[in-house]
Enzyme design. Sequence first.
Site, PDB file in Angstrom:
ATOM      1  N   ASP A  57      -2.903   2.624  -5.831  1.00 18.66           N
ATOM      2  CA  ASP A  57      -1.819   2.602  -4.840  1.00 18.66           C
ATOM      3  C   ASP A  57      -1.779   1.308  -4.016  1.00 18.66           C
ATOM      4  O   ASP A  57      -1.165   1.264  -2.964  1.00 18.66           O
ATOM      5  CB  ASP A  57      -1.902   3.833  -3.923  1.00 18.66           C
ATOM      6  N   GLU A  58      -2.423   0.261  -4.515  1.00 24.02           N
ATOM      7  CA  GLU A  58      -2.442  -0.994  -3.753  1.00 24.02           C
ATOM      8  C   GLU A  58      -2.272  -2.189  -4.687  1.00 24.02           C
ATOM      9  O   GLU A  58      -2.913  -2.252  -5.729  1.00 24.02           O
ATOM     10  CB  GLU A  58      -3.789  -1.184  -3.053  1.00 24.02           C
ATOM     11  N   ASP A  78       0.859  -1.183   0.000  1.00 25.67           N
ATOM     12  CA  ASP A  78       0.000   0.000   0.000  1.00 25.67           C
ATOM     13  C   ASP A  78       0.895   1.232   0.000  1.00 25.67           C
ATOM     14  O   ASP A  78       1.671   1.443   0.931  1.00 25.67           O
ATOM     15  CB  ASP A  78      -0.881  -0.043   1.257  1.00 25.67           C
ATOM     16  N   MET A  79       0.841   2.030  -1.067  1.00 24.28           N
ATOM     17  CA  MET A  79       1.626   3.267  -1.109  1.00 24.28           C
ATOM     18  C   MET A  79       1.038   4.239  -0.089  1.00 24.28           C
ATOM     19  O   MET A  79      -0.170   4.413  -0.018  1.00 24.28           O
ATOM     20  CB  MET A  79       1.568   3.893  -2.504  1.00 24.28           C
TER      21      MET A  79
HETATM   22 MG   LIG Z   1      -2.459   4.067   0.204  1.00 20.84          MG
END
Ligand SMILES: [Mg+2]
Length: 397
Positions: free
Chosen positions: A104-105, A9-10
């Site tokens: 983002d995941e 996860d960013m």
């Molecule tokens: Mg995130």
Amino acid sequence: MEVRYLFLDMNAYFASVEQQDDENLRGKPVCVVPVEAETTVCIAASYEARRYGVKTGTPVYEARARCPRIVIRKARPRRYVEVHQQILKAVESVLPIEEVRSIDEMRFKLLKNERARAEAIAKELKKAIRTQVGEHLPASVGGGPNRFLAKVATELEKPDGLVLIRKEDLPEILWELELTDLYGIGRRMERRLNRLGIFTVRQLTEAPLELLRRAWGSVLGERMYRNLRGEDLPEIETHRRSFAHSHVLSPELRSPEKARLVAVRLLVKAAARMRKAGYAAGSLFLHLRFLEGEDYAAFTHLTPTFATRTLVFALRRLWPENERRPVLKASVTLGHLVAYPGLSLFPAERKNQLLAQALDSVNRRFGPDTVRPATLDLVGEVGEYRIAFDKMPDFSV
Ligand SMILES: [Mg+2]
């Protein structure tokens, strides 16, 4: 039990990209907004901004009141997609992605022989992003015995976290979380659980199966119960793994130019079927069989999308350049399906989504194919009303 899945996860993704690209923003409170207006809300906030209580959903005027020196940046969706593609490439140099969950995941499934090295692999994933994409793009990696717990593990340490949940850590390791940190519990479900006497994750892990069934219904309640205990359940969307269409080309359609239009037509149909069933695709696969017997295959991961135009552009990128051989058969497959993800925050993607939905509603009313890309008439029947929607300006999503 061993770690079978990793989830990445960013952290504060859009805000991190802004800090990566502009060194003046590093270490500063930054929030990203979709449009320049005081009444709009933040769609991402850097960790420095979060310390002031600014988060996703905070109105801009409130963010300024909480933190007068906050830097407000207008979102640059194309840049975020570009960096997303670079991140996919970087992590795939370490481990194949099982599913791109969102911009983002992403999730990875470890093979048996990789499971003992889960922690080292998780570190390599983070390093690949740092060295191949950017130093200022923190990611939290989580690992667990099932997909659910791997994702939950990313919530346990942020930013730049690395937490592996092992079966022997359960359930205590989950107790520090809020109910809404768990995938499958939004505000509505939280209220429902509260009415059933569940206010904490600890209470949830100690609740009997019957109570979870009452909250979620029998199937999902049982899944939550078993997920919380570390069982590796089959994915829920397995009843519908992909939407595929293929076509054997008649002689007049075998030139690469015509074959490409046939492939687009197959994709338009597959996308319409997929939308009808309520899904978005996380990947696109193209397969061509040439007249001489050779094959060409290309595959790409996608930020899950149900927009035909976005898919058509993705197909264009997969199509072989300078191919001259006649094509006998074309197939397209939409895979890595996820349940309808809702409308995108990105204006270009949102426009494509709304267009797809508008066309669907016309076609539902007046019959399939009433409205379709005009170029497809070169390979099929003609006659009805047409909109040339692939003539609109190109957004590389
Ligand atoms: Mg995130």
